[in-house]
Structure formats: C-alpha cells, structure tokens
Design a protein around this motif. Structure first.
Motif, mmCIF file in Angstrom:
data_model
loop_
_atom_site.group_PDB
_atom_site.id
_atom_site.type_symbol
_atom_site.label_atom_id
_atom_site.label_comp_id
_atom_site.label_asym_id
_atom_site.label_seq_id
_atom_site.Cartn_x
_atom_site.Cartn_y
_atom_site.Cartn_z
ATOM 1 N N VAL A 6 0.850 -1.189 0.000
ATOM 2 C CA VAL A 6 0.000 0.000 0.000
ATOM 3 C C VAL A 6 0.886 1.239 0.000
ATOM 4 N N ASP A 7 0.794 2.026 -1.067
ATOM 5 C CA ASP A 7 1.578 3.268 -1.156
ATOM 6 C C ASP A 7 0.857 4.213 -2.096
ATOM 7 N N ASP A 8 0.756 5.471 -1.708
ATOM 8 C CA ASP A 8 0.043 6.440 -2.527
ATOM 9 C C ASP A 8 0.858 6.940 -3.721
ATOM 10 N N ASP A 9 2.158 6.724 -3.701
ATOM 11 C CA ASP A 9 3.008 7.156 -4.816
ATOM 12 C C ASP A 9 3.081 6.015 -5.836
ATOM 13 N N HIS A 25 7.226 -13.431 -4.846
ATOM 14 C CA HIS A 25 6.009 -13.308 -4.055
ATOM 15 C C HIS A 25 4.813 -12.959 -4.924
ATOM 16 N N LYS A 26 3.646 -13.372 -4.465
ATOM 17 C CA LYS A 26 2.393 -12.926 -5.068
ATOM 18 C C LYS A 26 2.109 -11.559 -4.447
ATOM 19 N N VAL A 27 1.704 -10.585 -5.264
ATOM 20 C CA VAL A 27 1.541 -9.218 -4.781
ATOM 21 C C VAL A 27 0.163 -8.678 -5.133
ATOM 22 N N SER A 28 -0.473 -8.086 -4.135
ATOM 23 C CA SER A 28 -1.665 -7.269 -4.342
ATOM 24 C C SER A 28 -1.257 -5.851 -3.987
ATOM 25 N N GLU A 29 -1.867 -4.871 -4.620
ATOM 26 C CA GLU A 29 -1.466 -3.495 -4.353
ATOM 27 C C GLU A 29 -2.666 -2.576 -4.325
ATOM 28 N N THR A 30 -2.554 -1.540 -3.502
ATOM 29 C CA THR A 30 -3.554 -0.479 -3.450
ATOM 30 C C THR A 30 -2.833 0.844 -3.245
ATOM 31 N N ILE A 51 2.861 -4.485 3.539
ATOM 32 C CA ILE A 51 3.866 -3.431 3.413
ATOM 33 C C ILE A 51 3.103 -2.144 3.159
ATOM 34 N N THR A 52 3.297 -1.160 4.039
ATOM 35 C CA THR A 52 2.554 0.083 3.884
ATOM 36 C C THR A 52 3.436 1.303 4.086
ATOM 37 N N ASP A 53 3.172 2.298 3.258
ATOM 38 C CA ASP A 53 3.761 3.612 3.461
ATOM 39 C C ASP A 53 3.181 4.151 4.770
ATOM 40 N N ILE A 54 3.907 5.034 5.422
ATOM 41 C CA ILE A 54 3.403 5.617 6.661
ATOM 42 C C ILE A 54 2.596 6.874 6.368
ATOM 43 N N ARG A 55 3.163 7.763 5.576
ATOM 44 C CA ARG A 55 2.488 9.032 5.294
ATOM 45 C C ARG A 55 1.731 8.943 3.976
ATOM 46 N N MET A 56 0.401 8.891 4.123
ATOM 47 C CA MET A 56 -0.489 8.867 2.963
ATOM 48 C C MET A 56 -1.663 9.779 3.283
ATOM 49 N N PHE A 80 7.044 1.249 5.461
ATOM 50 C CA PHE A 80 7.975 1.654 4.425
ATOM 51 C C PHE A 80 7.888 3.167 4.298
ATOM 52 N N SER A 81 8.937 3.896 4.690
ATOM 53 C CA SER A 81 8.829 5.341 4.708
ATOM 54 C C SER A 81 10.146 6.023 4.369
ATOM 55 N N ALA A 82 10.039 7.188 3.763
ATOM 56 C CA ALA A 82 11.216 8.001 3.461
ATOM 57 C C ALA A 82 11.486 9.008 4.573
ATOM 58 N N TYR A 83 10.605 9.051 5.554
ATOM 59 C CA TYR A 83 10.703 10.052 6.601
ATOM 60 C C TYR A 83 11.388 9.509 7.844
ATOM 61 N N ALA A 84 11.519 10.359 8.825
ATOM 62 C CA ALA A 84 12.209 10.018 10.073
ATOM 63 C C ALA A 84 11.587 8.794 10.724
ATOM 64 N N PRO A 85 12.377 8.053 11.480
ATOM 65 C CA PRO A 85 11.866 6.861 12.147
ATOM 66 C C PRO A 85 10.672 7.167 13.042
ATOM 67 N N VAL A 86 9.778 6.213 13.093
ATOM 68 C CA VAL A 86 8.626 6.298 13.985
ATOM 69 C C VAL A 86 8.581 5.027 14.812
#
Length: 120
Positions: A6-9, A25-30, A51-56, A80-86
């Motif tokens: 899951v990722d908005d980009d 792997h078999k992959v589904s995406e949104t 697997i999900t982006d944090i900021r969406m 999965f994020s490009a930003y600071a650790p959370v």
C-alpha cells in the motif's frame, strides 16, 4: 508469500511491487489505506505480510495498520517510509524500512517477518 503493498506514490508502489515479484512473491497493491483495508477484509487470511507507506493522505499507514491489527492481531507489517523513524506499534510483528531500499534489504525484512509466522 502473498504480500499486500500500500503506497500512494504510484512510482514507488510499482517499483516495490516489481521487486516483490522478482523475489517470487504474489503481490496485491492499493494506493491508499482505505483501499488496503478493503483488500485485507476481502482476502481474509490470504495476505501473509502487509507493506505500507506511513504518510499517505486520508487513512495514513499507522492508523491503517492499527485497524488491520484489530482484524488480524498477528499480521506482519513492514512500514515503508522516506521520513524520520517512527515507533512501530508492535516490534515483534512489525519493522520499518527506509525508502528507497535495496532488493536485499526488502528480502531480509520479508524473511524476518516470515520467520515470525512459523511456530517454534
């Protein structure tokens, strides 16, 4: 394994899904948390790892994961994020990867999550 990504980009999502498929792997995406939640609920236990982006926009990755965990408490999640650790909501069933990551780092994260699925 069946992985929901899951990722908005769209570019990041496409590259990540291609990497996952290259790993076999078999992959589904949104593209957002609401769609991801709907997909999880439609597929039941068929999804092995999320697997999900944090900021969406809308339902962000942390809230999405929290709701998903309400349905499936032991669902392994890779944030999965490009930003600071959370903080991860549950260190045993979740880890965080920095975007961008290598194929090897993605594979290692999935392997780590898969090892937590097997008893023993």
């Amino acid at each position: 394994m069946h992985i929901l990504c899951v990722d908005d980009d769209p570019l990041v999502r496409n590259v990540t899904c291609d990497m996952l498929r290259d790993l076999g792997h078999k992959v589904s995406e949104t593209s957002n948390g609401n769609q991801g939640l709907s997909r999880l609920r439609q597929t039941g236990d068929a999804i092995d790892v999320l697997i999900t982006d944090i900021r969406m926009p809308g339902l962000d990755g942390l809230r999405f994961a929290q709701i998903a965990r309400g349905d499936r408490p032991n669902l392994p999640i890779i944030f999965f994020s490009a930003y600071a650790p959370v903080e991860s909501p549950d260190e045993f069933y979740s880890i965080r990867l920095q975007k961008p990551c290598s194929l090897g780092a993605l594979d290692a994260a999935i392997t780590k999550m898969a090892s937590r699925l097997t008893p023993g």
